[in-house]
Design a protein around this motif. Structure first.
Motif, PDB file in Angstrom:
ATOM      1  N   ALA A 127      -7.241  20.979  28.644  1.00 18.29           N
ATOM      2  CA  ALA A 127      -8.580  20.446  28.900  1.00 18.29           C
ATOM      3  C   ALA A 127      -9.366  20.404  27.593  1.00 18.29           C
ATOM      4  O   ALA A 127      -9.131  21.190  26.674  1.00 18.29           O
ATOM      5  N   ARG A 128     -10.313  19.487  27.504  1.00 19.45           N
ATOM      6  CA  ARG A 128     -11.156  19.376  26.313  1.00 19.45           C
ATOM      7  C   ARG A 128     -12.208  20.478  26.316  1.00 19.45           C
ATOM      8  O   ARG A 128     -12.695  20.909  27.364  1.00 19.45           O
ATOM      9  N   THR A 129     -12.570  20.904  25.099  1.00 24.63           N
ATOM     10  CA  THR A 129     -13.654  21.880  24.942  1.00 24.63           C
ATOM     11  C   THR A 129     -14.348  21.603  23.616  1.00 24.63           C
ATOM     12  O   THR A 129     -13.757  20.976  22.725  1.00 24.63           O
ATOM     13  N   ARG A 130     -15.593  22.063  23.511  1.00 27.62           N
ATOM     14  CA  ARG A 130     -16.368  21.849  22.290  1.00 27.62           C
ATOM     15  C   ARG A 130     -16.315  23.088  21.415  1.00 27.62           C
ATOM     16  O   ARG A 130     -16.419  24.214  21.898  1.00 27.62           O
ATOM     17  N   LEU A 131     -16.139  22.864  20.107  1.00 27.78           N
ATOM     18  CA  LEU A 131     -16.172  23.945  19.135  1.00 27.78           C
ATOM     19  C   LEU A 131     -17.525  23.928  18.431  1.00 27.78           C
ATOM     20  O   LEU A 131     -18.005  22.874  18.002  1.00 27.78           O
ATOM     21  N   ALA A 132     -18.095  25.128  18.310  1.00 28.56           N
ATOM     22  CA  ALA A 132     -19.419  25.211  17.677  1.00 28.56           C
ATOM     23  C   ALA A 132     -19.346  24.832  16.213  1.00 28.56           C
ATOM     24  O   ALA A 132     -20.186  24.086  15.700  1.00 28.56           O
ATOM     25  N   HIS A 133     -18.377  25.318  15.501  1.00 29.80           N
ATOM     26  CA  HIS A 133     -18.205  25.009  14.078  1.00 29.80           C
ATOM     27  C   HIS A 133     -16.764  24.556  13.854  1.00 29.80           C
ATOM     28  O   HIS A 133     -15.909  25.358  13.435  1.00 29.80           O
TER      29      HIS A 133
END
Length: 289
Positions: free
Chosen positions: A23-29
């Motif tokens: 699944a897709r996820t967002r990375l903060a940095h």
């Protein structure tokens, strides 16, 4: 650019969306992860087919930095002859390893099987064309079978005019002059019959017994011995007539002097009509087909 690369990677991994799904996820940095090439804590282990689907080798042969494994070049053995006028050697080309020299193949060796391997456009048809043209120039016989027709068309355009009187062109698509072959034509009667019955035996292996072989062999021998005695043309189509028409047999059998064949036809005539039909049935149904 980084966003586009991320979407491309996510789409590639989207192929694996069944039990082991991603699944897709967002990375903060994301810079830290990309520059350090560090896997997240929950990493995934890819199998070899999965990894090959994601990071396949480039198809471009000129890709920089890519070394491909190929066939290792070796020197031609000293026994490989060199083509020369009157030496009976067909030219194949020039060796590309060590001292470059022409290499060839003896005419007697060409009569055996030759297997040419190579990708499309590597020159297989060109090499075969040169071999055929070499046979034509030296007045040797050659047969070319082309399932597509392009190679034969190119070869016909390159043949010299001097071979026109000994050129035979068979085109199965030509309805005006269909090609024909009399399988009973031959000087040696025993060889012709052995070859013909052997072909039928191999085609109908599961339905070809000793009695069927005996009937077929006796019928062909009778026709060929009648041809040798009278000079009349006989073909495979005459075998059903010989087995099924009494009037036709009465014209042929008296000309046969072979006691073995005369004994066969005496036994054949002594049978009743139903028994005779049962004996010749396995031969007749194959000849009709």
């Amino acid at each position: 650019m980084v966003r586009g690369r991320a979407h491309a990677l996510a789409s590639a991994f989207g192929l694996y969306a069944e039990l082991n799904w991603l699944a897709r996820t967002r990375l903060a940095h994301p810079e830290r992860w990309l520059e350090g090439r560090v896997f997240p804590q929950r990493a995934a282990l890819l199998s070899v087919p999965e990894l090959a689907a994601l990071a396949h080798l480039p198809l471009d042969a000129d890709a920089p930095g890519l070394r491909r494994a190929g066939a290792r070049s070796v020197l031609p053995p000293p026994t490989v002859p060199e083509p020369a006028p009157g030496a009976g050697v067909k030219a194949l080309g020039r060796s590309d390893t060590g001292a470059r020299r022409p290499v060839g193949l003896a005419v007697a060796d060409v009569r055996h099987h030759i297997h040419l391997m190579g990708a499309t456009g590597s020159g297989k048809s060109t090499l075969v064309a040169h071999l055929v043209l070499d046979d034509v120039r030296h007045h040797r016989g050659a047969i070319v079978i082309d399932p597509k027709g392009d190679f034969v068309t190119d070869l016909l355009a390159r043949l010299p005019d001097t071979c026109a009187d000994r050129l035979v062109f068979i085109d199965p698509d030509d309805s005006h002059a269909p090609p024909c072959l009399n399988v009973l034509d031959g000087a040696d009667i025993d060889v012709v019959v052995d070859n013909l019955t052997g072909i039928f035996r191999r085609i109908f292996t599961a339905f070809w017994g000793p009695r069927t072989d005996d009937v077929m062999r006796a019928a062909c021998l009778t026709l060929l011995k009648h041809r040798a005695h009278t000079g009349q043309l006989v073909t495979l189509a005459d075998v059903p007539r010989l087995l099924g028409e009494p009037a036709y047999r009465l014209r042929l059998i008296p000309t046969i002097k072979d006691p073995v064949l005369r004994g066969f036809w005496a036994w054949y005539e002594s049978m009743s009509e139903p028994s005779r039909a049962a004996v010749v049935g396995p031969v007749m149904n194959k000849l009709r087909a």
